[in-house]
Enzyme design. Structure first.
Site, mmCIF file in Angstrom:
data_model
loop_
_atom_site.group_PDB
_atom_site.id
_atom_site.type_symbol
_atom_site.label_atom_id
_atom_site.label_comp_id
_atom_site.label_asym_id
_atom_site.label_seq_id
_atom_site.Cartn_x
_atom_site.Cartn_y
_atom_site.Cartn_z
ATOM 1 N N GLY A 40 -7.383 16.089 9.700
ATOM 2 C CA GLY A 40 -7.118 14.473 9.879
ATOM 3 C C GLY A 40 -5.752 14.239 9.606
ATOM 4 O O GLY A 40 -5.150 14.815 8.672
ATOM 5 N N ALA A 44 -4.673 9.028 5.083
ATOM 6 C CA ALA A 44 -5.211 9.849 4.043
ATOM 7 C C ALA A 44 -4.900 11.246 4.319
ATOM 8 O O ALA A 44 -4.095 11.982 3.385
ATOM 9 C CB ALA A 44 -6.776 9.635 4.119
ATOM 10 N N GLY A 45 -5.031 11.713 5.497
ATOM 11 C CA GLY A 45 -4.760 13.075 5.842
ATOM 12 C C GLY A 45 -3.040 13.393 5.755
ATOM 13 O O GLY A 45 -2.777 14.482 4.977
ATOM 14 N N SER A 284 -6.059 -9.260 13.832
ATOM 15 C CA SER A 284 -5.970 -9.152 12.370
ATOM 16 C C SER A 284 -6.721 -10.295 11.538
ATOM 17 O O SER A 284 -6.550 -11.523 11.950
ATOM 18 C CB SER A 284 -4.460 -9.127 11.950
ATOM 19 N N ARG A 330 -15.520 -10.780 4.921
ATOM 20 C CA ARG A 330 -15.554 -10.323 6.283
ATOM 21 C C ARG A 330 -17.180 -10.503 6.399
ATOM 22 O O ARG A 330 -17.657 -11.099 7.626
ATOM 23 C CB ARG A 330 -15.071 -9.041 6.736
#
Length: 637
Positions: A40, A44-45, A284, A330
């Site tokens: 990934g 993060a990756g 957004s 949400r």
């Protein structure tokens, strides 16, 4: 399976700093002897690969994109949370911790969430140093805005493209290490399976998407940062390539899958416009800072928005949740939108939409200020719908967005399969049953820049690893299994396309495991899914071969995993007889229609263990303890 969260002892405020000191270190001269496989290249990756490379490890970073910059992290528009209290409005590390625990409906691990809040301030400093162009106030200070589930302004942003700018920062750090020779990026490469040697993750098997070549890769540890599984629903805000394959195949090799039913429905998506559609577009959440959500008071009111007077409008979020209003979390905002549409008060085609109206903000602040804050988002909306949101309200409706479930990890971000570490959306650890807006970017970068570089070193220094190469029988077996699966898919020779099966799967999951779930609906889904899976394996048609670029074959492998994973999601939702966050069981709600938790029976992480083909998975439980917050009914009124 024994689930040891490995949470350090001591006060919450010092757990991470004390743990960092207690962890074992790898000598700098020894780091180059260790190879780490990072799967990934999103936030993060890329951040993990860059930081591990900077420490001196040999890192291989795999991505099925043509460039790491194509990772889906670029789609995160609104912002990234950090407890810096620049607005002097009462924010703190503890408040961010509490908002996240509460926002997740008390279904996350305290220690992990506090560490995330604690690290958040460092992330902003790191990204500013990389040149990320965060919005600034007139005097030059970084600006903040509010997001759902919080009453403070803690969200840093770069107009409506925060994820893209953060990914470019992580990409620059990654490419710096590529230039130094510590990181090798392997694009157009998809991970097909984990290779387990003597109970430890020691490698992966990949397929090159252009040539079809299967390749074996050995390492001392594997890091999965492959995102979430929202595309199980077919229609979602995720990029079309997002899938569950990496994490699901790790699950089948021994990594527990935690809370798969915890999927997030985002309230501000452009409504579905027809059967031809293959994905949905997110507007957004930052728009809810200045946009007001409303529907007509009377069912069946088909007038244009500008023709409906204020007295005949229902600003339902402001009415139901006066303390948070349009910035209610949400899950609550999504269910409220569904509720008014079910009452016949929805707007637009099919009545599946509500208004997001900026007229008040434009009158109050001026059109130039709104353009400065949201201009690219307004432009995107107009291009898709043909409607000018400066003149008429946007129309929005909830859609599948983020997945809080993922592979189970301990405090060190290691799964139940030793040697396999999981970062970002691919793990379950921080968001409980509902993620607060602007926290996905925060978690991805916290895991990659600031957590895994410490905890992975501790694993390597604490573990005696035997010498393994790609000729090991475990690699041969894994490759044979993958090759057999490819040949089996190609040999079916049926009449239906991959997308037709995927769309049918998505409709089943949306109907029975979407915004509202019931015992009868989930049981029905568990009847329909095996039937659809059987039809998939008997009537799928894939043209071409496996020795070339073949996107139908790529999709088929991913949809085969989604078909199995969908059953796991429904099974998890059926067993959890409560409502919490994004998991809303209609049998478990208050008289006012709010989620009703059952802390006595379900205050735990549900971690499912693979038991074999066509066998029911085994449920393992990690009890959740709350020593620093008081369990309370979640209220935003």
């Amino acid at each position: 399976m024994h689930l040891d969260p490995r949470v350090p002892d001591g006060p919450l405020e010092t757990k991470w700093s004390d743990h960092q000191f207690d962890m074992k270190l790898v000598n700098p001269a020894n780091r180059r002897k260790h190879r780490i496989l990072v799967v990934g290249s999103g936030l993060a990756g890329a951040s993990a690969a860059a930081t591990l490379g900077e420490q001196g490890y040999e890192v291989l970073c795999f991505t099925f994109h043509d460039s790491p910059r194509r990772a889906h992290s670029i789609a995160a528009q609104g912002g990234i949370n950090a407890a810096k209290n620049y607005q002097n409005d009462g924010d703190s590390v503890y408040r961010l911790f509490y908002d996240t625990i509460k926002g997740g409906d008390f279904r996350s691990r305290e220690a992990n969430v506090y560490r995330l809040a604690e690290i958040s301030a460092n992330i902003i400093d790191q990204c500013v140093a990389q040149g990320v162009p965060f919005a600034r106030e007139y005097g030059g200070l970084l600006d903040n805005r509010s997001f759902g589930g919080a009453q403070v302004s803690r969200t840093f942003y770069a107009r409506g493209q925060t994820g893209q700018q953060l990914l470019l920062g992580a990409y620059s750090a990654l490419e710096r290490q590529v230039r130094r020779g510590t990181v090798t990026v392997l694009p157009r490469t998809e991970m097909l399976d984990i290779v387990v040697v003597h109970g430890r993750a020691r490698g992966i098997l990949t397929r090159h998407l252009v040539t079809g070549k299967l390749e074996r890769w050995v390492g001392d540890a594997v890091v999965l940062a492959t995102g979430g599984y929202g595309n199980a629903f077919f229609l979602s805000t995720n990029a079309k390539a997002c899938n569950v394959t990496a994490t699901y195949r790790a699950y089948k090799k021994g990594a527990a899958f935690a809370n798969p039913c915890f999927t997030q429905i985002h309230p501000t998506c452009i409504p579905v416009s027809g059967e031809y559609q293959s994905k949905l577009t997110l507007m957004s959440e930052s728009l809810r800072n200045d946009g007001r959500v409303w529907v007509p008071l009377q069912a069946g009111d088909a007038r244009q928005a500008q023709d409906i007077p204020e007295s005949e409008r229902d600003y339902y979020l402001e009415r139901k949740y006066p303390s948070f209003g349009n910035l209610a979390p949400r899950d609550i905002s999504s269910r409220s939108a569904k509720e008014v549409c079910d009452e016949g008060r929805g707007v637009g085609p099919g009545g599946l939409g509500v208004f997001l109206d900026f007229a008040d903000a434009i009158r109050r602040l001026g059109v130039d200020t709104i353009k400065d804050r949201y201009g690219n988002l307004f432009e995107m909306y107009e291009r898709i719908t043909g409607e000018d949101p400066y003149v008429v309200p946007m129309r929005i409706y909830p859609a599948v967005h983020y997945t809080m479930g993922g592979l189970w990890v301990d405090y060190n971000l290691m799964s139940s399969l030793p040697g396999l570490h999981v970062l970002g959306e691919a793990n379950f650890s921080d968001h409980g049953a509902n993620r607060l807006g602007a926290s996905a970017l925060m978690q991805g970068l916290a895991d990659g820049y600031f957590v895994i570089p410490h905890t992975l070193g501790d694993y390597l220094a604490s573990t005696k690893l035997e010498t393994v190469d790609t000729d090991h029988p475990a690699f041969t077996t894994t490759e044979t299994e993958a090759r057999n699966q490819i040949e089996r898919l190609l040999a079916i020779g049926g009449s239906r396309t991959v997308d037709s099966f995927h769309r049918e799967l998505g409709k089943i999951l949306w109907e029975h495991c979407g915004m509202a779930r019931s015992e009868a609906g989930l049981k029905r889904a568990l009847e329909l899914l095996p039937e659809l899976r059987q039809e998939f394996w008997s009537d799928l048609r894939i043209l071409g071969s496996g020795d070339e670029l073949n996107q139908a074959l790529e999709k088929a492998g991913r949809v085969a995993d989604f078909l199995e994973f969908g059953e796991l999601m429904c099974r998890d939702a059926l067993h959890r007889e409560e409502s919490c966050g994004g998991h809303f069981r209609v049998e478990h709600q208050t008289t006012e229609g709010e989620a009703k938790r059952n802390d006595e029976r379900f205050a735990y992480v549900a971690a499912w263990q693979y038991a074999g083909e066509d066998k029911e998975p085994i449920l393992n439980r990690e009890p959740l303890t709350f020593d620093n917050v008081q369990l309370a009914t979640r209220s935003y009124k």
